[in-house]
Design a protein around this motif. Structure first.
Motif, short mmCIF file in Angstrom:
data_model
loop_
_atom_site.label_atom_id
_atom_site.label_comp_id
_atom_site.label_asym_id
_atom_site.label_seq_id
_atom_site.Cartn_x
_atom_site.Cartn_y
_atom_site.Cartn_z
N GLY A 36 0.78 -1.23 0.00
CA GLY A 36 0.00 0.00 0.00
C GLY A 36 0.81 1.28 0.00
N ARG A 37 2.10 1.17 0.26
CA ARG A 37 2.94 2.37 0.18
C ARG A 37 3.12 2.77 -1.29
NH1 ARG A 37 5.67 -0.62 4.27
NH2 ARG A 37 5.81 0.51 6.26
N PRO A 38 3.43 4.03 -1.56
CA PRO A 38 3.67 4.44 -2.95
C PRO A 38 4.80 3.64 -3.58
CG PRO A 38 3.44 6.36 -1.51
CD PRO A 38 3.52 5.17 -0.61
N LEU A 39 4.64 3.29 -4.84
CA LEU A 39 5.66 2.51 -5.53
C LEU A 39 6.88 3.34 -5.86
CD1 LEU A 39 6.41 -0.22 -6.81
CD2 LEU A 39 5.22 0.53 -8.90
N GLY A 40 6.66 4.60 -6.23
CA GLY A 40 7.78 5.49 -6.50
C GLY A 40 8.43 5.31 -7.86
N ARG A 41 7.80 4.53 -8.72
CA ARG A 41 8.32 4.30 -10.08
C ARG A 41 7.20 3.74 -10.92
NH1 ARG A 41 8.48 -1.13 -10.41
NH2 ARG A 41 9.02 -2.35 -8.56
N MET A 42 7.46 3.58 -12.21
CA MET A 42 6.49 2.96 -13.09
C MET A 42 6.39 1.46 -12.80
SD MET A 42 5.31 5.42 -14.94
CE MET A 42 4.52 4.60 -16.33
N ILE A 43 5.22 0.89 -13.05
CA ILE A 43 5.05 -0.55 -12.88
C ILE A 43 5.79 -1.27 -14.01
CG2 ILE A 43 3.38 -2.43 -12.76
CD1 ILE A 43 1.29 -0.40 -11.91
#
Length: 323
Positions: free
Chosen positions: A237-244
């Protein structure tokens, strides 16, 4: 002569009585030693004797013994409460006792926003310095987003329990109001679907429509294609911080609705009451697709061709705006 002596004696007694009464009353109802508003904590299990000693130690009254004597004679028989209290500047000992016996305990507040995942709820509660004790990361979806009051020194577990009880109550209430068009077959499924709606839009007016699209796709056996479900197993649930990554999109784990049809096995965040209500009473729509429109909302489409055109416009918008 005898009468004069009697009158003088009576006058002397009256003077002594007045002085005694003044000695008893003035310090009790007059201003104490509180020069400015201050908070004072009465610990759990404290007695009036221990509270008076603490008042004296903190310089808020001159004498604990004098306070206790006057409290016994003038203060009534009410028990004191435990908690944190606001003592106003100039408060008399009588006022202090009244606050302890019947005043409002100072309450603090912690806010859980809609869509805050369990790991971040845990971090928020653990970071609150006025709470005590530890807690485990709660079950995802078990907390109703809202603002909760608490007292200084209250346990984190007690606050968490209230948050979870609020979710149980809200889910039960909304389930009782479910409409015939909901695809949720249980409160658990409603909670899971609501968590997806919560992550897909922050626009309250769109939630029933997003829920309607998801309902349509589930009924037709289509994948939901919710990016947040692809990210959830990676970050909880934390932000990924990059593209999937493409490998993550294709990963057939049970949460990933980009690769697997149907609902994920559990919620991916803590949904608010409005998202729960939306999935239990979805909008009547024939739309099957949606994409961001650049205003914080979405544009909806019935066919893949319409959707692809909307996606092209969204990509052009992002390029033009540099986002």
């Amino acid at each position: 002569m005898t009468l004069k002596r009697a009158l003088l004696g009576a006058a002397a007694i009256a003077i002594v009585a007045v002085i005694g009464l003044a000695w008893l009353l003035l310090p009790w109802y007059g201003s104490a030693q509180i020069e400015q508003d201050v908070t004072f904590i009465v610990p759990d299990g404290a007695t009036l004797t221990s509270a008076a000693a603490k008042l004296e130690d903190e310089g808020l009254i001159a004498s604990a013994d004098a306070f206790l004597l006057r409290a016994k004679l003038l203060g009534g028989t009410g028990h004191i409460q435990a908690g944190e209290f606001e003592l106003p500047a100039g408060a008399s000992p009588a006022r202090i006792l009244d606050i302890f016996q019947s005043g409002e305990v100072v309450r603090r507040f912690v806010t859980i926003p809609e869509g805050l995942p369990a790991v971040l709820v845990h971090e928020r509660l653990m970071a609150e310095p006025l709470l005590t004790g530890g807690i485990a990361v709660p079950a995802e979806g078990s907390i109703l987003p809202d603002t909760y009051s608490f007292e200084r020194g209250e346990s984190r577990q007690a606050v968490l329990a209230r948050m979870q009880a609020a979710m149980d109550e809200a889910l039960t209430q909304e389930w009782a109001k479910r409409g015939p068009d909901t695809i949720a077959r249980s409160q658990r499924e409603a909670l899971i679907l609501a968590s997806l709606v919560e992550k897909e839009t922050g626009k309250a007016s769109e939630r029933p429509l997003i829920a309607g699209v998801m309902t349509n796709r589930l009924r037709q056996g289509m994948r939901l294609d919710v990016d947040a479900t692809t990210i959830y197993p990676i970050t909880q649930g934390r932000p990924l911080g990059r593209m999937i990554r493409l490998s993550e999109v294709r990963d057939p784990n049970p949460y990933n609705t980009r690769a697997v049809a149907g609902l994920p096995p559990g919620p991916i965040t803590n949904p608010g009451r409005d998202s729960i209500a939306a999935v239990l009473n979805p909008a009547d729509t024939d739309a099957l697709f949606y994409v961001a429109d650049g205003t914080g909302g979405h544009v909806f489409a019935r066919t893949l061709a319409e959707h692809n055109a909307n996606v092209r416009r969204w990509r052009e918008f992002r390029e033009r705006e540099g986002i």
